[in-house]
Design an enzyme around this catalytic site. Structure first.
Site, short mmCIF file in Angstrom:
data_model
loop_
_atom_site.label_atom_id
_atom_site.label_comp_id
_atom_site.label_asym_id
_atom_site.label_seq_id
_atom_site.Cartn_x
_atom_site.Cartn_y
_atom_site.Cartn_z
N SER A 262 -5.72 32.62 -43.86
CA SER A 262 -4.90 31.65 -43.68
C SER A 262 -5.87 30.94 -43.13
CB SER A 262 -4.41 32.56 -41.78
OG SER A 262 -5.89 32.60 -41.20
N THR A 337 -1.33 33.85 -39.34
CA THR A 337 -1.92 34.82 -40.02
C THR A 337 -1.40 36.43 -38.99
OG1 THR A 337 -3.81 33.79 -39.26
CG2 THR A 337 -4.39 36.21 -38.65
N HIS A 507 -54.88 58.67 -69.17
CA HIS A 507 -56.55 58.45 -69.25
C HIS A 507 -57.20 58.23 -67.92
CE1 HIS A 507 -54.61 54.22 -68.81
NE2 HIS A 507 -55.81 54.20 -68.11
N ASP A 561 -50.54 58.72 -73.28
CA ASP A 561 -51.62 58.71 -72.63
C ASP A 561 -50.32 58.76 -71.43
OD1 ASP A 561 -53.43 57.81 -70.53
OD2 ASP A 561 -52.48 55.54 -71.27
N SER A 679 -53.33 51.08 -63.95
CA SER A 679 -52.73 51.78 -64.97
C SER A 679 -51.67 52.81 -63.93
CB SER A 679 -53.71 52.69 -66.01
OG SER A 679 -54.31 51.64 -67.11
#
Length: 752
Positions: A262, A337, A507, A561, A679
């Protein structure tokens, strides 16, 4: 002289006639505050006042009328000077079976009120409450209860008056607010057979009060978190996850987003409405739920941008596109509205869908409906929006047994002309929940939708969910990240891929096979959320042998790995502990929103589809660091650098003897390099607010933490370093046979 010549002469002699359209006076400053204008000084523009925190504007707003005069605020008879007044919180009108201190007519911001109970009564709620800058009390309603009723004493919120003092099955209590306060919640509640009061706890509020984003986000987020956790079709639920906006695994959710457009909404505010709705759509589609989304903008009339009856309402891209195409000027000829018409559009959609599916069919009856209304003002045309809500409740047959099938959230934005009574009338009223809110501005609305998902409420093992809110800890952002160590020293990292399995590097275990000495830390080790787990079983890839090519002059080789650890106990899911999504599984397919019938190759093409793919890994200190995975021809040039490493590979002639197609490559100048000790950690990507592990950290040519015991200290390699940094990560798409062999009973794998 002709009429056109007369007009020309008048304009020439009196040029001011050409721009004599009225505008409103500019002497509208507010003492101690500021103001904004929705459309400048032109008629129809809404002037909105703002004050520093702890103060509120009086009046809150003014409207420029077509006459060029500012509209007088409803509460005053004349155009008064705007001022900032101190915020006050309402005082208790009565407090049963106890006393409160101090006794004031109202309380200033920062003021406290304390409660004590008489002998024989137990205090429930907050013994001390403080008045907050938004005019709301912190904490919960204090109640002195002796437990004698079928239902607990429902209490009396601050500023309220209650009639009804019996708490047996079927008894009712009624509430009203004193003086100028506004009641939100239920004005009448009934003690039900299950010992719970119907409706929502009533709260008496100052008309100028509003909600903080940090209060609204959990209320909305809890609802959606329960829904998302309750709809993972790859898991079986052993316990109820609560009501909220919940749909069963076999059900479907219709989500209706209603955006006010609105005249009182500025173009910038409408843009934030759209962005907030897009955030909601993005996040809800990132989870594996069956959802259709409707988009409706409204002013004097509604405009349906997307209907739940359209097949593309189930497609995130199409829904987002509809939102992006919503034009502020679509409603420029409608200044009112008309909330009734917007809600009636929802009703008409429901009615059409019911006719298509059949009123008595399970397909219709099992659909759950959630309406989110975003508005900045009060409905001022089209009739009462409550009438449309009544029609919606009727067509959905909402009663006590079907109360879970409809949720209406009414969110007012801007404090200016938002009507608390209307929002409260529209919002659903359910025990322990709130469905009506007022936020201070559109920025606060954006914060709510950005941070509304509380992933700690997701009790299923839904994968790849990280808490990305501003105040989340590192572990909450990457809850799959775990630390693997012997009894004392940390050695490697890993990633939860289910509630009992961890993926890491082989590993890490090459120095010994006695895994009984090893531990896995899950969650945040620096807080109560961290927990240490024993390892029940370690599965090391039989192809891994770091010295396999020593006779070829390759001192270290990291092919295969990869390792799996089965924990001795299952991990309880929380915001600090949750599996990451593994590609090529049904779980990841749902998270990617890919169609049934997708393959592992499809996942690889979607996740690793560029020459340089942005990715992440987790550092020793828990922070998320950035890398770029090189693919295609860039992978070749990335890997070629290994030939310059003469210490590890003194006589290397073929780089592919070391860097096989099992490895992903990163490490260009803008990348971070993993340290020794990182790792086994996940190399992961983000897609649609979910995280997917495509690799695991294996080995590299440079250690940025060398010589430092400080986890926060990392040193970038100098540009002149030879060889330059390169890092290699096991590519999970190349380890599928081994993963399927050992996880076939744990995860649901897709065809290759």
């Amino acid at each position: 002289m002709g009429p056109l010549m007369v007009l020309f002469c008048l304009l020439f002699l009196y040029p001011g006639l050409a721009d004599s359209a009225p505008s409103c006076p500019q002497n509208v400053n507010i003492s101690g505050g500021t103001f904004t204008l929705s459309h400048g000084w032109a008629p129809g523009s809404l002037l909105t006042y703002s004050c520093p925190q702890g103060l509120y504007p009086s009046p809150a707003s003014r409207l420029c009328k077509s006459s060029g005069q500012w509209q007088t605020p409803r509460a005053t008879r004349s155009l008064s000077k705007a001022v900032c007044k101190p915020v006050r919180c309402p005082a208790p009108v009565s407090f049963e079976n106890g006393i409160y201190t101090p006794r004031l007519g109202s309380y200033p911001v920062g003021g406290n009120v304390s409660f004590e109970c008489e002998d024989g009564f137990i205090l429930r709620g907050s013994p001390v409450r403080q008045c907050r800058p938004n005019g709301m009390w912190d904490g919960e309603t204090a109640v002195c209860d002796n437990g004698a009723g079928h239902c607990p004493n429902p209490g009396i919120s601050l500023g309220a008056v209650r009639t009804g003092f019996r708490f047996g099955h079927g008894d009712k209590v009624r509430y009203r607010c004193s003086s100028n306060l506004v009641l939100t919640g239920s004005s009448e509640r009934e003690c039900q057979g299950n010992g719970v009061w119907s409706g929502t706890e009533p709260i008496c509020r100052q008309p100028y009060s509003y909600d903080f984003p940090e209060d609204v986000a959990p209320a909305l987020g809890t609802s959606f978190s329960h829904m998302l956790g309750a709809t993972n079709p790859t898991q079986k639920t052993k316990e109820s996850l609560g009501r909220k906006i919940q749909i069963q695994r076999s059900g479907h959710l219709n989500l209706y987003l209603l955006l006010d457009c609105s005249q009182s909404v500025s173009e910038n505010d409408f843009l934030i409405f759209k962005e907030s709705a897009s955030l909601m759509v993005d996040r809800i589609f990132s989870f594996e739920i069956n959802v259709s989304v409707a988009i409706i903008t409204f002013a004097s009339e509604p405009k349906v941008l997307m209907s739940v009856l359209n097949d593309n309402s189930r497609d995130m891209t199409d829904v987002i596109s509809s939102l992006e195409n919503a034009n502020y000027k679509d409603h420029e000829n409608g200044t009112g509205t008309n909330t009734y018409a917007a809600l009636n559009s929802v009703y008409l959609m429901m009615n059409n869908q019911m006719r298509l599916l059949g009123m008595e069919t399970m397909a219709w009856q099992e659909i759950r409906h959630a309406i989110i209304l975003l508005t900045d003002g009060k409905s001022n045309m089209g009739g009462s929006p409550k009438t449309a809500v009544d029609h919606i409740r009727e067509i959905l047959n909402i009663n006590q047994k079907r109360n879970d099938y409809l949720d209406i959230y009414a969110i007012g934005v801007g404090k200016l002309d938002v009507d608390w009574r209307e929002l409260n009338e529209l919002g659903s009223k359910k025990d322990g929940e709130r469905h009506a809110f007022i936020l201070q501005d559109t920025k606060a609305l954006h914060q709510v939708f950005e941070h509304m998902l509380d992933v700690s409420k997701l009790t299923d093992t839904i994968c790849g969910v990280g808490n990305m809110s501003a105040n989340a800890s590192d572990q909450e952002r990457t809850p799959w990240h775990v630390t693997i160590k012997p009894k004392s020293q940390e050695t490697c990292r890993g990633a939860l891929i289910s509630d009992q399995w961890v993926l890491t590097a082989a590993h890490c275990f090459r120095d010994g096979n006695d895994h009984s000495l090893w531990r896995v830390n899950v969650g945040d080790p620096k807080s109560q959320w961290g927990k240490e787990f024993l390892i029940e079983k370690a599965v090391i890839s039989p192809g891994f042998d770091v010295f396999a090519k020593k006779n070829q002059g390759i001192l270290e080789f990291y092919g295969d790995d990869i390792a799996l650890l089965k924990l001795a106990q299952k991990v309880k899911m929380s915001t600090h502990a949750r599996p990451i999504c593994l590609p090529c599984t049904m779980e990841a397919n749902l998270a990617l929103r890919r169609p049934q019938g997708s393959t592992c190759r499809d996942h690889e093409n979607e996740l690793l589809n560029k020459q340089s793919v942005p990715a992440h890994f987790v550092a020793l200190n828990g922070s998320k660091l950035n890398i770029n995975l090189k693919m295609g021809v860039e992978w070749t040039s990335c890997a070629e650098v290994v030939s310059q490493e003469k210490t590890m590979f003194p006589s290397l002639t073929d780089v592919r003897e070391v860097v096989t197609d099992q490895f992903l490559c990163s490490g260009t100048q803008e990348d971070e390099s993993p340290c020794k000790g990182e790792s086994g950690g996940a190399v992961f990507l983000e897609r649609r607010f979910r995280f997917f592990q495509v690799g695991l950290v294996s080995w590299g040519l440079y250690n940025p933490c060398l010589g430092s015991a400080d986890k926060n200290s990392r040193k970038r390699a100098p540009r002149s370093k030879v060889p330059p940094p390169r890092d290699f990560h096991i590519n999970l798409f190349r380890m599928q046979p081994w993963l399927r062999q050992h996880l076939g009973d744990v995860l649901n794998f897709l065809p290759l």
